[in-house]
Motif scaffolding. Structure first.
Motif: not given
Length: 180
Positions: A76, A79, A128, A130, A132, A134-135, A139
């Motif tokens: 990850l 973002d 990915r 995004g 981090k 939340d992502e 996942q």
């Protein structure tokens, strides 16, 4: 009657009576229930990596052999870091930073995936970008076992042994969590 129910009944036999439910609630954090003691079957393993977590240790690779479940290694990219780089150094620098980070991430997950596959366990990898936290939670929602490094999600201000994000993920994960 479950073992723990019987234990509390014996321990608090003179006191319990109608207070059994209250005692059980108060001691819930200290005495695991029978459901908590049962090891759920692991049908998939998710390994989360980021800039701070680094390589997967060999000891963890041995864990994959134990379960023989398919492994997904997800790297990850935060973002928010991308946004800060772009805002402070400009759009071109932000794009170059993202390209270098994605390249580094692909190499890391490919190397780790190859090690997992050498042991005879199937592996897939994903990079990915995004938010981090939340992502990572998204996942982790569909895996059978979450494997995460204790430095995952660290920031410059973190000085503890385990990152706050790891602790948050460990509490929120709907599956068992291994922290290395």
């Amino acid at each position: 009657m479950s073992y723990y129910h019987a234990l509390i009944e014996r321990k608090f036999r003179d006191v319990a009576g109608s207070r059994y439910e209250q005692i059980l609630k108060e001691y819930r954090d200290f005495i695991p229930t029978e459901e908590e003691l049962q090891v759920p079957p692991v049908t998939s393993v998710l390994v989360l990596l980021d800039f701070f977590s680094g390589e997967i240790p060999e000891e963890v690779s041995g864990l994959f052999l134990t379960y023989r479940a398919p492994v997904a290694i997800v790297y990850l990219i935060d973002d928010q870091v991308m946004r800060v780089v772009t805002e402070s150094l400009g759009r071109d620098s932000g794009i170059k930073f993202l390209e270098r980070e994605e390249s580094r991430a692909r190499e890391l997950v490919a190397r780790n995936c190859a090690l997992v596959e050498q042991s005879g366990v199937s592996c897939r990898s994903l990079v990915r970008t995004g938010v981090k936290g939340d992502e990572a939670q998204a996942q982790a929602g569909s895996c059978g076992l979450l494997v995460i490094g204790k430095k995952f999600g660290m920031t410059a201000g973190d000085n503890g042994d385990i990152s706050p994000m790891v602790l948050r993920l460990q509490k929120a994960a709907p599956c068992p969590v291994v922290i290395y």
